[in-house]
Design a protein around this motif. Structure first.
Motif, mmCIF file in Angstrom:
data_model
loop_
_atom_site.group_PDB
_atom_site.id
_atom_site.type_symbol
_atom_site.label_atom_id
_atom_site.label_comp_id
_atom_site.label_asym_id
_atom_site.label_seq_id
_atom_site.Cartn_x
_atom_site.Cartn_y
_atom_site.Cartn_z
ATOM 1 N N LYS A 144 -7.423 0.543 -10.443
ATOM 2 C CA LYS A 144 -7.811 1.954 -10.469
ATOM 3 C C LYS A 144 -7.052 2.747 -9.406
ATOM 4 C CE LYS A 144 -12.465 1.293 -12.343
ATOM 5 N NZ LYS A 144 -13.930 1.406 -12.074
ATOM 6 N N LYS A 145 -6.849 2.122 -8.239
ATOM 7 C CA LYS A 145 -6.123 2.791 -7.168
ATOM 8 C C LYS A 145 -4.663 3.021 -7.564
ATOM 9 C CE LYS A 145 -4.866 2.521 -2.297
ATOM 10 N NZ LYS A 145 -4.968 1.766 -1.034
ATOM 11 N N ILE A 146 -4.042 2.012 -8.178
ATOM 12 C CA ILE A 146 -2.651 2.130 -8.614
ATOM 13 C C ILE A 146 -2.523 3.221 -9.667
ATOM 14 C CG2 ILE A 146 -0.809 0.958 -9.891
ATOM 15 C CD1 ILE A 146 -1.734 -1.630 -8.478
ATOM 16 N N GLU A 147 -3.451 3.228 -10.614
ATOM 17 C CA GLU A 147 -3.430 4.257 -11.651
ATOM 18 C C GLU A 147 -3.552 5.651 -11.039
ATOM 19 O OE1 GLU A 147 -5.898 5.474 -15.732
ATOM 20 O OE2 GLU A 147 -6.358 3.615 -14.658
ATOM 21 N N ARG A 148 -4.392 5.762 -10.014
ATOM 22 C CA ARG A 148 -4.578 7.047 -9.348
ATOM 23 C C ARG A 148 -3.309 7.447 -8.580
ATOM 24 N NH1 ARG A 148 -8.224 5.604 -6.183
ATOM 25 N NH2 ARG A 148 -7.192 5.685 -4.159
ATOM 26 N N LEU A 149 -2.694 6.488 -7.882
ATOM 27 C CA LEU A 149 -1.501 6.778 -7.096
ATOM 28 C C LEU A 149 -0.324 7.212 -7.963
ATOM 29 C CD1 LEU A 149 -1.521 3.868 -4.472
ATOM 30 C CD2 LEU A 149 -1.645 6.314 -3.965
ATOM 31 N N LEU A 150 -0.203 6.606 -9.133
ATOM 32 C CA LEU A 150 0.937 6.891 -9.991
ATOM 33 C C LEU A 150 0.695 8.081 -10.916
ATOM 34 C CD1 LEU A 150 2.165 3.288 -10.931
ATOM 35 C CD2 LEU A 150 2.834 4.760 -9.022
ATOM 36 N N SER A 151 -0.491 8.649 -10.843
ATOM 37 C CA SER A 151 -0.771 9.839 -11.642
ATOM 38 C C SER A 151 -0.204 11.068 -10.940
ATOM 39 C CB SER A 151 -2.276 10.011 -11.834
ATOM 40 O OG SER A 151 -2.558 11.273 -12.412
ATOM 41 N N PRO A 152 0.552 11.911 -11.656
ATOM 42 C CA PRO A 152 1.155 13.089 -11.011
ATOM 43 C C PRO A 152 0.136 14.136 -10.583
ATOM 44 C CG PRO A 152 1.487 13.162 -13.389
ATOM 45 C CD PRO A 152 0.904 11.815 -13.083
ATOM 46 N N ASP A 153 -1.092 14.046 -11.073
ATOM 47 C CA ASP A 153 -2.100 15.066 -10.786
ATOM 48 C C ASP A 153 -3.039 14.699 -9.636
ATOM 49 O OD1 ASP A 153 -1.159 16.561 -12.998
ATOM 50 O OD2 ASP A 153 -2.369 15.331 -14.351
ATOM 51 N N THR A 154 -2.779 13.533 -9.006
ATOM 52 C CA THR A 154 -3.686 13.056 -7.968
ATOM 53 C C THR A 154 -3.343 13.650 -6.609
ATOM 54 O OG1 THR A 154 -4.000 10.956 -9.138
ATOM 55 C CG2 THR A 154 -4.574 10.994 -6.807
ATOM 56 N N ASP A 155 -4.365 14.052 -5.861
ATOM 57 C CA ASP A 155 -4.178 14.513 -4.480
ATOM 58 C C ASP A 155 -4.159 13.280 -3.576
ATOM 59 O OD1 ASP A 155 -4.145 15.695 -2.019
ATOM 60 O OD2 ASP A 155 -6.169 16.523 -2.123
ATOM 61 N N VAL A 156 -3.001 13.015 -2.984
ATOM 62 C CA VAL A 156 -2.853 11.800 -2.176
ATOM 63 C C VAL A 156 -2.667 12.134 -0.694
ATOM 64 C CG1 VAL A 156 -1.946 10.390 -4.064
ATOM 65 C CG2 VAL A 156 -0.383 11.798 -2.690
ATOM 66 N N SER A 157 -3.149 13.269 -0.273
ATOM 67 C CA SER A 157 -2.940 13.714 1.108
ATOM 68 C C SER A 157 -3.554 12.766 2.136
ATOM 69 C CB SER A 157 -3.490 15.128 1.306
ATOM 70 O OG SER A 157 -4.868 15.179 0.970
ATOM 71 N N ARG A 158 -4.557 12.000 1.725
ATOM 72 C CA ARG A 158 -5.217 11.098 2.671
ATOM 73 C C ARG A 158 -4.823 9.643 2.488
ATOM 74 N NH1 ARG A 158 -11.520 13.349 2.932
ATOM 75 N NH2 ARG A 158 -10.992 15.500 3.560
ATOM 76 N N GLU A 159 -3.866 9.386 1.628
ATOM 77 C CA GLU A 159 -3.440 8.014 1.390
ATOM 78 C C GLU A 159 -2.563 7.514 2.540
ATOM 79 O OE1 GLU A 159 -4.358 5.957 -0.868
ATOM 80 O OE2 GLU A 159 -5.452 7.314 -2.196
ATOM 81 N N LYS A 160 -2.534 6.198 2.708
ATOM 82 C CA LYS A 160 -1.732 5.588 3.761
ATOM 83 C C LYS A 160 -0.254 5.603 3.373
ATOM 84 C CE LYS A 160 -5.420 2.507 5.380
ATOM 85 N NZ LYS A 160 -5.825 1.100 5.599
ATOM 86 N N ARG A 161 0.624 5.412 4.386
ATOM 87 C CA ARG A 161 2.060 5.483 4.187
ATOM 88 C C ARG A 161 2.563 4.511 3.135
ATOM 89 N NH1 ARG A 161 6.195 2.506 5.631
ATOM 90 N NH2 ARG A 161 4.850 1.118 6.818
#
Length: 228
Positions: free
Chosen positions: A165-182
């Motif tokens: 689920k995390k990978i799907e979220r990361l690779l989605s162009p519409d996801t806000d990833v401002s708080r994701e790790k480097r």
């Protein structure tokens, strides 16, 4: 306008890749010169293990600095950067880590975007395998029957449902990833850059094989798009 926007987004993505790779406010030229001095001292004292790690770190630093301002370079050059990272990891974990490569060396001169392999390798090391027990990594490079180039990074970790689920979220162009790790942002950056350069049929694809191992596949076309 569409072409201008595409080139602008590619430059922004490449800039973000450089920032994530550096992660430092220290002047990189000063840091590189300092590493050369430390390396010289290590060799004078016969500490070749430390010298090897310093040289690997210098290779990684030199790649992130990109003095020639190149957006593309050869697969051989891209792998040199990944190999430097792998050398440091092997020294860190010793016998608990093993990396095997199956690469078609006739493809080494193919030009590819910079900084696309090492972030995937790092993600596999940091989040994929159970390196505290026995981590194993396999890197493959080959040309598929349909003409596409495939760079596969397989680790012996197993994706949980939460991981998927995390990978799907990361690779989605519409996801806000401002708080994701480097490291997580690294795989997203690679996927977005490849899609912008080659089209949506290319990019990063993460799956599980019949061994229950995680396979991260970088899929690209063998030629740089003419508009580049």
């Amino acid at each position: 306008k569409s072409q201008f926007d595409k080139i602008y987004l590619e430059e922004v993505a490449l800039r973000d890749a450089r920032i994530m790779a550096l992660q430092s406010q220290i002047n990189p030229h000063f840091l590189n010169n300092t590493l050369e001095i430390i390396n010289w001292e290590a060799r004078l004292n016969g500490n070749y293990k430390v010298s090897g790690m310093i040289e690997a770190l210098s290779t990684m630093l030199g790649e992130t600095m990109n003095r020639k301002e190149q957006q593309f370079h050869s697969i051989a050059e891209e792998m040199a950067y990944a190999d430097a990272y792998l050398y440091i990891i092997s020294q860190r974990f010793g016998s608990k880590f093993r990396c095997v490569k199956q690469m078609d060396e006739t493809l080494f001169n193919v030009q590819v975007p910079r900084l696309i392999i090492q972030p995937i390798v790092e993600n596999a090391v940091e989040h994929g395998m159970d390196i505290a027990r026995q981590g194993r990594l396999e890197i493959r490079l080959y040309k598929r029957d349909d003409g596409y180039l495939s760079i596969e990074v397989e680790d012996n970790g197993c994706l949980t449902m939460e991981d998927r689920k995390k990978i799907e979220r990361l690779l989605s162009p519409d996801t806000d990833v401002s708080r994701e790790k480097r490291v997580s942002l690294g795989i997203r950056n690679v996927d977005q850059r490849l899609k912008m350069i080659y089209g949506t049929d290319c990019g990063l694809f993460i799956s599980v094989n019949d061994k229950e191992h995680t396979v991260s596949t970088i899929l690209i076309k063998p030629d740089i798009p003419t508009e580049q």
